[in-house]
Design a protein around this motif. Structure first.
Motif, PDB file in Angstrom:
ATOM      1  N   THR A  65      41.220  37.373  33.853  1.00 32.80           N
ATOM      2  CA  THR A  65      40.715  38.296  34.866  1.00 32.80           C
ATOM      3  C   THR A  65      39.221  38.531  34.682  1.00 32.80           C
TER       4      THR A  65
ATOM      5  N   ASN B  69      36.521  37.246  37.464  1.00 33.70           N
ATOM      6  CA  ASN B  69      35.674  38.232  38.140  1.00 33.70           C
ATOM      7  C   ASN B  69      34.199  37.955  37.885  1.00 33.70           C
TER       8      ASN B  69
ATOM      9  N   ARG C 232      33.208  34.886  40.019  1.00 36.16           N
ATOM     10  CA  ARG C 232      33.046  35.214  41.436  1.00 36.16           C
ATOM     11  C   ARG C 232      31.809  36.061  41.684  1.00 36.16           C
TER      12      ARG C 232
END
Length: 382
Positions: A363, A367, A370
């Motif tokens: 995660t 993140n 992105r």
């Protein structure tokens, strides 16, 4: 020690994401895996050793293109695709179904298969489940794909249902044809392809039918055909969960780097796409901050590498200014170096994803990726 025909081991999970190894006689495939596309028995612009050097464990070849040129029977006479191309690691072959639907002229679909006119010389051919599997066997494919029928996600509900149901009948015929080639089947694997467009019920029916037949791995087909990332991710929120947890899941034809990151988060193990090689030939490079068009004038005197974070030989050796010159001049070396960088970018991304899953940090990695990666559409590359 005898290597297994096909064995998938999951070593770590993080949410729905998994990392592990597919062990085959020709070598191990680390997952999540990206397969560079060698449509016509070559990853365009790269030698096999350089593809291996970038980190690839497996490449993809294509039934439709190779059956038309140079011909599957000729490849078989020349020792199979591995000997012919100089690639010693595993090869997965697409069944040819997508290309028949998208490239061939005057196609006619029936329960028997797809009759079509070659886009090369106008000759007529019939590609059926049995012929597709025969071609893949002649090529010496290590992972064979079942023959399926693809329809656009914008098709009517009735068309989508009919195509999915026919694909499942063809999947059973594909499995039978694969098993009939005993010597090849004993040493290699076959994947089924889930269809059903964006419909959860159709996808479930397809998955149930494929599981009943039994395959070594399962592909999610019929996506990345213009439906957009949001719709694709919406389908991937349920489609991989309908497939066996202990088998590899392959998302066909995907994709852009942020597509891959999102699909890994949703449980996908394998990918292929022409994008890194095709983009390299047209002057587009992938970087951690998004794609850039090296043709742009602002790179004419830029002494920095394509991507400061990239470990590839191209970024270690040549500047953006030199690559700008090569590409603008039409020098073949420009396309080769841009392609090599892009393959390294994709394979490094896969290695980073595998490490993040193993560390239970996917995660955070996704993140951060992105937040830095700016997705740009065609015509908006900077």
């Amino acid at each position: 020690m005898t290597r297994p025909r096909f064995d998938f081991t999951i070593s770590a999970t993080d949410g729905k994401a998994r990392t592990g190894v597919i062990a085959m006689q020709r070598g191990d495939i680390r997952t999540p895996a990206f397969m560079p596309v060698g449509t016509a028995a070559t990853v365009k612009g790269m030698k096999p050793a350089d593809v291996v050097g970038a980190g690839a464990d497996i490449i993809l070849g294509n039934t439709y293109h190779l059956m038309l040129r140079p011909g599957a029977e000729r490849v078989a006479r020349l020792g199979g695709l591995h000997a012919f191309s100089g690639w010693s690691k595993p090869i997965l072959t697409d069944s040819g179904g997508y290309q028949v639907m998208s490239l061939a002229d005057l196609t006619k679909r029936s329960e028997e298969g797809v009759s079509f006119k070659s886009h090369l010389d106008g000759t007529r051919h019939l590609l059926s489940p049995e012929r597709s599997i025969e071609i893949q066997r002649l090529l010496g494919s290590n992972i064979v794909m079942a023959f399926d029928e693809l329809v656009p996600t914008t098709s009517t509900r009735e068309v989508q249902a009919a195509a999915m149901e026919r694909s499942m009948r063809w999947a059973r015929r594909s499995r039978a044809a694969f098993d009939s080639g005993e010597a090849h089947a004993e040493n290699n694997a076959i994947f089924g392809i889930q269809q059903g467009a964006l419909n959860e019920g159709f996808r479930k029916s397809s998955a149930d039918a494929l599981i009943d037949i039994g395959f070594d791995g399962y592909a999610v087909g019929g996506l990345a055909v213009g439906e957009g990332q949001e719709a694709m991710f919406g389908c991937l929120d349920f489609a991989p969960d309908q497939l066996p947890v202990d088998k590899p899941r392959y998302l066909m034809g995907v994709g852009k780097p942020d597509d891959i990151v999102g699909a890994v988060e949703r449980g996908i193990d394998m990918f292929d796409c022409v994008m890194p090689t095709r983009s390299g030939r047209t002057g587009q490079a992938f970087t951690r901050t998004g794609p850039i068009n090296i043709r742009n004038a602002k790179f004419g005197e830029d002494t920095g590498p394509l991507d400061p974070a990239c470990p590839c030989p191209v970024c270690a050796t040549w500047s953006r200014a030199y690559l700008h010159h090569l590409v603008r001049s039409g020098e073949m070396l420009g396309a080769m170096l841009m392609t090599e960088h892009n393959i390294w970018f994709y394979e490094t991304l896969m290695a980073d994803l595998r490490a993040a899953i193993a560390a239970s940090a996917l995660t955070q990695f996704a993140n951060a990726f992105r937040a830095q990666y700016v997705r740009k559409s065609e015509g908006e590359q900077t």
